[in-house]
Design a protein around this motif. Structure first.
Motif, PDB file in Angstrom:
ATOM      1  N   GLU A  51      -8.721  -1.429  20.295  1.00 55.94           N
ATOM      2  CA  GLU A  51      -7.748  -1.125  21.338  1.00 55.94           C
ATOM      3  C   GLU A  51      -8.065  -1.920  22.607  1.00 55.94           C
ATOM      4  O   GLU A  51      -9.229  -2.005  23.025  1.00 55.94           O
ATOM      5  CB  GLU A  51      -7.782   0.372  21.641  1.00 55.94           C
ATOM      6  CG  GLU A  51      -6.832   0.821  22.727  1.00 55.94           C
ATOM      7  CD  GLU A  51      -6.924   2.313  23.020  1.00 55.94           C
ATOM      8  OE1 GLU A  51      -5.960   2.849  23.579  1.00 55.94           O
ATOM      9  OE2 GLU A  51      -7.954   2.932  22.684  1.00 55.94           O
ATOM     10  N   VAL A  99      -4.199  -7.892  13.908  1.00 56.38           N
ATOM     11  CA  VAL A  99      -3.701  -6.807  14.750  1.00 56.38           C
ATOM     12  C   VAL A  99      -4.744  -6.611  15.845  1.00 56.38           C
ATOM     13  O   VAL A  99      -5.899  -6.298  15.560  1.00 56.38           O
ATOM     14  CB  VAL A  99      -3.496  -5.512  13.947  1.00 56.38           C
ATOM     15  CG1 VAL A  99      -3.037  -4.373  14.856  1.00 56.38           C
ATOM     16  CG2 VAL A  99      -2.482  -5.730  12.825  1.00 56.38           C
ATOM     17  N   GLY A 101      -5.588  -5.297  20.079  1.00 54.11           N
ATOM     18  CA  GLY A 101      -5.144  -4.517  21.208  1.00 54.11           C
ATOM     19  C   GLY A 101      -4.992  -5.341  22.473  1.00 54.11           C
ATOM     20  O   GLY A 101      -5.787  -6.238  22.760  1.00 54.11           O
ATOM     21  N   ALA A 115      -0.415  -2.904  20.274  1.00 57.60           N
ATOM     22  CA  ALA A 115      -1.017  -3.630  19.160  1.00 57.60           C
ATOM     23  C   ALA A 115      -0.201  -4.897  18.963  1.00 57.60           C
ATOM     24  O   ALA A 115       0.968  -4.829  18.563  1.00 57.60           O
ATOM     25  CB  ALA A 115      -1.008  -2.781  17.894  1.00 57.60           C
ATOM     26  N   LEU A 159       1.297   1.529  12.020  1.00 61.80           N
ATOM     27  CA  LEU A 159       0.479   1.162  13.170  1.00 61.80           C
ATOM     28  C   LEU A 159       0.289   2.366  14.086  1.00 61.80           C
ATOM     29  O   LEU A 159       1.244   3.077  14.408  1.00 61.80           O
ATOM     30  CB  LEU A 159       1.131   0.019  13.947  1.00 61.80           C
ATOM     31  CG  LEU A 159       1.316  -1.292  13.192  1.00 61.80           C
ATOM     32  CD1 LEU A 159       2.025  -2.317  14.074  1.00 61.80           C
ATOM     33  CD2 LEU A 159      -0.017  -1.850  12.704  1.00 61.80           C
ATOM     34  N   ILE A 161      -2.577   3.654  17.545  1.00 61.77           N
ATOM     35  CA  ILE A 161      -3.614   3.204  18.463  1.00 61.77           C
ATOM     36  C   ILE A 161      -4.390   4.423  18.943  1.00 61.77           C
ATOM     37  O   ILE A 161      -3.829   5.297  19.623  1.00 61.77           O
ATOM     38  CB  ILE A 161      -3.027   2.435  19.664  1.00 61.77           C
ATOM     39  CG1 ILE A 161      -2.277   1.181  19.193  1.00 61.77           C
ATOM     40  CG2 ILE A 161      -4.121   2.056  20.650  1.00 61.77           C
ATOM     41  CD1 ILE A 161      -1.544   0.441  20.309  1.00 61.77           C
ATOM     42  N   PRO A 185      -6.284   0.328  15.846  1.00 64.53           N
ATOM     43  CA  PRO A 185      -7.183  -0.195  16.876  1.00 64.53           C
ATOM     44  C   PRO A 185      -7.530   0.934  17.847  1.00 64.53           C
ATOM     45  O   PRO A 185      -6.636   1.646  18.311  1.00 64.53           O
ATOM     46  CB  PRO A 185      -6.349  -1.273  17.570  1.00 64.53           C
ATOM     47  CG  PRO A 185      -5.164  -1.515  16.690  1.00 64.53           C
ATOM     48  CD  PRO A 185      -4.935  -0.251  15.926  1.00 64.53           C
TER      49      PRO A 185
END
Length: 285
Positions: A51, A99, A101, A115, A159, A161, A185
């Motif tokens: 992230e 992918v 952050g 992301a 996806l 986060i 992430p």
């Protein structure tokens, strides 16, 4: 619910734990490119970095220098920032979808925790904006308004986060969209190891899907992160897990036969009731 077709072939993925430098988007992109090449060298076709990796998860810097920490997206979500050129090159050369952050500034003025997806051609776009903001993140960022699924070959990868993964509904929404896996992430601080190791294993088992959890590591208190990046199978068992300290690129292969067998044996997605609500009985004990 989208009826999920089992992918035809395995997919090798990498999860990364690393220590970015606060505010140094260009330098973090160079370091990230090296990590992507390491992942590709181990056969990965997808690599997930933590992230806010490109700017680092460091709220004082994010608040003081938004112009320096953010990348700009156009109205279609494309990102042309030249500081990301090393990541573009690494994705092309290694044949890896990345992918990663980032803090993103949108044309309407919104600032989001995003992301980014760097595809194998080196094009960068916003894949997903974090919906569940944690604590004081809401002082700096706006929440995303929709979920997102990344299509890689014939795999569907939801996806999320970090804090998104603490909400069972978020992973379930991905599964109901036909996801075979869930990419997260994240940025978990030292002291949160129990929750870090429980949430994402639970999301895997809840939804009988693979989960790829990336995390930051190191840093300086109070923004010191605890690694433990992991890849979970659809029963929540770790296929790979990083230590609580140190940079690592961890690789595992997502096996469609394992996915199909797990969903046949543990059919929660198919058996769930359409409505868990309605009147409830109350009784005295």
């Amino acid at each position: 619910m989208i009826a999920p077709r089992t992918p035809a072939a395995p997919l090798t993925v990498a999860t990364v734990q690393a220590t970015p430098t606060p505010g140094d988007v260009a330098g973090n992109a160079v370091a990230g490119a090296d990590l992507v090449r390491r992942a590709g060298g181990q056969g990965a076709r997808v690599a997930v970095l933590p992230e806010l990796y490109l700017c680092a998860y460091h709220p004082p810097v994010l608040a003081a220098d938004p112009a320096g920490t953010d990348v700009a997206a156009d109205s279609a979500g494309a990102v042309a920032d030249p500081r990301l050129d090393p990541l573009r090159a690494a994705a092309r050369e290694a044949g890896v979808t990345v992918v990663v952050g980032a803090a993103v500034r949108h044309p309407d003025g919104r600032r989001t925790i995003a992301a980014l997806v760097v595809d194998r051609a080196g094009d960068v776009r916003v894949g997903y904006d974090k919906q569940q903001l944690w604590g004081s993140e809401a002082d700096l960022f706006s929440p995303g308004t929709r979920g997102a699924t990344l299509l890689i070959d014939d795999w569907r990868l939801g996806l999320g986060i970090c804090y998104d993964g603490c909400f069972p509904e978020h992973g379930r929404a991905a599964a109901l969209d036909g996801a075979h896996g869930y990419l997260c992430p994240s940025g978990y601080l030292v002291g949160s190891e129990h929750r870090r190791d429980l949430y994402y294993a639970a999301r895997a088992l809840d939804n009988t899907m693979f989960v790829v959890f990336a995390n930051a590591v190191g840093g300086t208190d109070p923004w010191r992160f605890n690694g433990g990046a992991a890849i979970y199978d659809p029963q929540g068992r770790a296929l790979a897990r990083g230590a609580d300290e140190g940079t690592a690129v961890l690789v595992a292969t997502l096996d469609p036969a394992t996915l199909a067998a797990t969903r046949a044996a543990h059919s929660m997605l198919a058996d769930r009731l359409p409505d868990q609500g309605g009147p409830r009985a109350s009784m005295s004990g």
